[in-house]
Every structure is written in C-alpha cells, then in structure tokens.
Design an enzyme around this catalytic site. Sequence first.
Site, PDB file in Angstrom:
ATOM      1  N   HIS A  99       0.852  -1.187   0.000  1.00 41.86           N
ATOM      2  CA  HIS A  99       0.000   0.000   0.000  1.00 41.86           C
ATOM      3  C   HIS A  99       0.885   1.233   0.000  1.00 41.86           C
ATOM      4  O   HIS A  99       1.797   1.353   0.814  1.00 41.86           O
ATOM      5  CB  HIS A  99      -0.905   0.025   1.236  1.00 41.86           C
ATOM      6  CG  HIS A  99      -1.764   1.251   1.271  1.00 41.86           C
ATOM      7  ND1 HIS A  99      -2.969   1.310   0.623  1.00 41.86           N
ATOM      8  CD2 HIS A  99      -1.564   2.468   1.830  1.00 41.86           C
ATOM      9  CE1 HIS A  99      -3.490   2.517   0.783  1.00 41.86           C
ATOM     10  NE2 HIS A  99      -2.659   3.232   1.516  1.00 41.86           N
ATOM     11  N   ASP A 124     -15.335   3.046   5.764  1.00 37.85           N
ATOM     12  CA  ASP A 124     -14.221   3.947   5.436  1.00 37.85           C
ATOM     13  C   ASP A 124     -14.577   4.827   4.239  1.00 37.85           C
ATOM     14  O   ASP A 124     -14.261   6.014   4.223  1.00 37.85           O
ATOM     15  CB  ASP A 124     -12.944   3.157   5.145  1.00 37.85           C
ATOM     16  CG  ASP A 124     -11.846   4.081   4.629  1.00 37.85           C
ATOM     17  OD1 ASP A 124     -11.433   4.965   5.417  1.00 37.85           O
ATOM     18  OD2 ASP A 124     -11.448   3.977   3.467  1.00 37.85           O
ATOM     19  N   ARG A 138     -14.746  13.247   5.617  1.00 38.52           N
ATOM     20  CA  ARG A 138     -13.498  13.905   6.043  1.00 38.52           C
ATOM     21  C   ARG A 138     -13.002  14.850   4.958  1.00 38.52           C
ATOM     22  O   ARG A 138     -12.542  15.959   5.235  1.00 38.52           O
ATOM     23  CB  ARG A 138     -12.419  12.855   6.337  1.00 38.52           C
ATOM     24  CG  ARG A 138     -12.646  12.108   7.630  1.00 38.52           C
ATOM     25  CD  ARG A 138     -11.741  10.882   7.710  1.00 38.52           C
ATOM     26  NE  ARG A 138     -10.339  11.195   7.593  1.00 38.52           N
ATOM     27  CZ  ARG A 138      -9.426  10.357   7.091  1.00 38.52           C
ATOM     28  NH1 ARG A 138      -9.770   9.163   6.660  1.00 38.52           N
ATOM     29  NH2 ARG A 138      -8.163  10.717   7.035  1.00 38.52           N
ATOM     30  N   SER A 161      -8.093   4.360   8.494  1.00 38.22           N
ATOM     31  CA  SER A 161      -8.674   4.293   7.146  1.00 38.22           C
ATOM     32  C   SER A 161      -7.875   3.312   6.275  1.00 38.22           C
ATOM     33  O   SER A 161      -8.438   2.422   5.638  1.00 38.22           O
ATOM     34  CB  SER A 161      -8.648   5.704   6.549  1.00 38.22           C
ATOM     35  OG  SER A 161      -8.824   5.680   5.166  1.00 38.22           O
ATOM     36  N   LYS A 208      -9.024  -1.002   5.241  1.00 38.83           N
ATOM     37  CA  LYS A 208      -9.185  -1.523   3.868  1.00 38.83           C
ATOM     38  C   LYS A 208      -8.263  -2.718   3.636  1.00 38.83           C
ATOM     39  O   LYS A 208      -8.640  -3.690   2.993  1.00 38.83           O
ATOM     40  CB  LYS A 208      -8.867  -0.431   2.844  1.00 38.83           C
ATOM     41  CG  LYS A 208      -9.943   0.648   2.776  1.00 38.83           C
ATOM     42  CD  LYS A 208      -9.697   1.616   1.648  1.00 38.83           C
ATOM     43  CE  LYS A 208      -8.598   2.595   1.955  1.00 38.83           C
ATOM     44  NZ  LYS A 208      -8.967   3.901   2.427  1.00 38.83           N
TER      45      LYS A 208
HETATM   46  N1  URA Z   1      -5.386   7.094   2.179  1.00 43.05           N
HETATM   47  C1  URA Z   1      -6.443   6.463   2.745  1.00 43.05           C
HETATM   48  O1  URA Z   1      -6.832   5.378   2.323  1.00 43.05           O
HETATM   49  N2  URA Z   1      -7.027   7.043   3.806  1.00 43.05           N
HETATM   50  C2  URA Z   1      -6.627   8.215   4.319  1.00 43.05           C
HETATM   51  O2  URA Z   1      -7.192   8.667   5.283  1.00 43.05           O
HETATM   52  C3  URA Z   1      -5.541   8.884   3.716  1.00 43.05           C
HETATM   53  C4  URA Z   1      -4.931   8.284   2.633  1.00 43.05           C
END
Ligand code: URA
Length: 421
Positions: free
Chosen positions: A79, A157, A164, A179, A183
């Site tokens: 990621h 999320d 947000r 967040s 995922k």
């Molecule tokens: N990437 C994400 O998936 N979430 C965030 O809050 C910031 C960057």
Amino acid sequence: MSDILEAIEIKKRGGELPEHLIHSVVSGYTAGEIPDYQMSALLMAIFIRGMGYAETLALTRAMADSGKRYSFPGCVDKHSTGGVGDKVSLTALPLAAACGAPVAKLSGRGLGITGGTIDKLESIPGLSCALTEERFRRQVEEVGLAIAEAGELAPADKAIYALRDATGTVDSLPLIGSSIVSKKAATGAGHLLYDVKCGSGAFMRTPEEARELARLLVRLSGDLGIRAAAMITDMSHPLGRAVGNALEVRESLGFLRGEEAPEDLETVARAVAVRLLELKGVPEPERAVGRALSSGAAYELFVRFVRAQGGDAEALEELPLSPKTREVLSPGEGYVRSFDALGVGRAALLLGAGRRKKGEPVDPGAGVELLVRPGDRVERGQPVARLYGGRDVERAAGLVSGALRLSPEPAPPPPAILDSL
Ligand code: URA
C-alpha cells in the site's frame, strides 16, 4: 442520550471512546442512521483531541468489519500512501509475483494530485478492474496477480473518508491510519508492505511524520493478524520521469522489460519487491528479483495479468498519449536539483491526468514527462519537460517551470529510500 451524542461529549473533552461506542457509531453512520452533521462533529473532535492507540485499533476493526471481508493468507500486498509518478505497484508487484509471491490487491483511483493504480491500468485498452470476488480469487490462483477496484470492502471507510474530505479532517494520524489499515484488513492479504511517501507530493511532509504513520500502520496491521513492514520513500521529487496514466504504464513496461530505467524507480521497485518476498519467506529475494527481470519473467507475468483482466496486450507496445504536446523550457541555467513533486503533480492534474472534482473522467494520455534528471546540467531555454494534454496548458507549463530547482553546483539526488521498519 444517543451513542453518537455520547461519543461527541466524551471526545470534545479529550476523553477516551470505549470500543462498544466506536462500533455503534461506525455501524450507525454506515447504515445511514447517523446524520453527516453529527458524524462531522465527532470527526472534528477526534481531529483536535486525537485518539489513543486502543481507540484507533477499535476504529480500524469497526471499519474493517463494516462490509465484506476477503481472506488471502498466502498472498502479499503493498500500500502506498500516495505520490506523484508513483508506479511502484505496476513494477514491484509483477516482479514479486514472478518470484513466487502471489499478489491479491485492491486499489483506488487518483486522489487530488496523487495518481491511482486503477486509473493507470485503465489506460490499457479493454482492461477492467471491476472483478467479482470469484474472478479475483481465480486470477490470483491462475496468474499470481490480480488488481481490482475496492467495491464492497470497508464501506464505513468510504463513507467516512468522503465526509473527512469535505470537512477538513483528512490529515489526522489516527483517522489516516485506521482508514488505510481497515481496507487492507478487509482485503485479507497475510503479508503487507506499506510504502509511506514523504515530501511535498505526499500527505506526510517530513520524515518524522512519515515515521510516525509507518509505525502506526505496522502496529495496527500486526494487531489485526497481518505480517507487515514499512518503507519511507522520497516524494519531494516525482518517482521516475513519467507522471500521468498511460505515461506511467509505458515507463513501468520499460523497467519490467529490463530496459534502462530512472535510478530512483529501479531502486524503489526492486526494494519493495525484495521486502515483499522477505515477508513471505521466499529465499534469496535479491537474486530472485534480478533473475525475474533479466529473464523477462516479470514482464511476461504482467502481460498475462493484462490479458486476464480483459486488456489488449498488443496495445502495450504503443499505449496512446495525447497528441497535444508542449515543451517546457528551462527558465535558467545550472544543475538540476529536483522537480518539486507538488508542482508537477498539480500540472499533471490540470492537464487531465487527475480529477479536479469527484467523478470527473481522466484523460489517460495526459501528463508530464520530465526530460532531465537530478544532476543534469541545463542551459536557459533548453526543453526540460514535455506536457501531454489540452486542458489548462499555460498554467500547467508555469507550474512545471516553477517546480524546477536548479543549483550552481552539481548536487547529489535525494536518496530514494529514506528509512525502513
Ligand atoms: N489514504 C487512505 O486510504 N485514507 C486516508 O485517510 C488517507 C490516505
């Protein structure tokens, strides 16, 4: 008092939210039972007061459990926290897969100036990332690499992130950490590498901030049963020469074919593949990576992956770029220190490689190609970048020209990898 009001009361005074309240608020908001104005108040209280580790872990769990969960314990995933010209997924993942580490990855689209892997892959004619769970699973088994758009995973999320984004509460460490990890936990890969980008083109501007986020991501992942590690990589300068969807796929293909690639891209792509293999326990990872590149195995795996996702592999040789081009000339003379990633990222977005507002289509052939690298000598009036795309060309040219940092003496390029943990 309702759970959401109780949570707001506790957090606005700096108290600690109990786990049951966090779960109740997350499921209530996802189900549409809590209105945006109450959730926004809680998010702002969290933004200002922060959250302890136990609260952050509870929030991560609640969001991961808010929808479907996949399970790929034998797979690796990576990621990136997002950057400009970030083509590490397109390069390191086929490489790791070709070395025997199957990859199950769910990706997103571009966000602001940061590009998204789905947009990049969709510049290949016919390729789709809308895979059913069944097809995703089969492709991981048969090809060793599948990349799909995150659909039903972690819906909490998705809803909270959109709120947000509209309420000035994105840049909060516990909210970013929960967040991202929610995922990843819902995707279910057993081994995970975080590439935390650091610099003007990233969320985290300083190495200290990047390290703090990296530590949080690794700790949360470990507590959710994922074997995780992190690297902190430079994003003060775009990665490689290409910024934009088809441009980045072209540059990645050159690397996978074993052609000469920009040094920073080569360093980061190889290092990420090696770390993924280490996490998975593949022996002699450096040698495996070298062999997969020199034998053509990594490139062949990428071609199989493109075909499996419906892409036209013949089109890979000449992915179309925008016919509207314009060169940017150096405003001065000296040695290239860097191109500021933020300026180049903004220019690529204006040209059409990214979205100015939610849902806008991207131009797959738009972007910026950097013609000079850190350390190169340039003269005034020399072409230093080529712009592709017909939107906002003058402003984009001004941004790229303003992003060029020159120095009178040759300066060493910034290290591509700043830290590992
Ligand atoms: N990437 C994400 O998936 N979430 C965030 O809050 C910031 C960057």
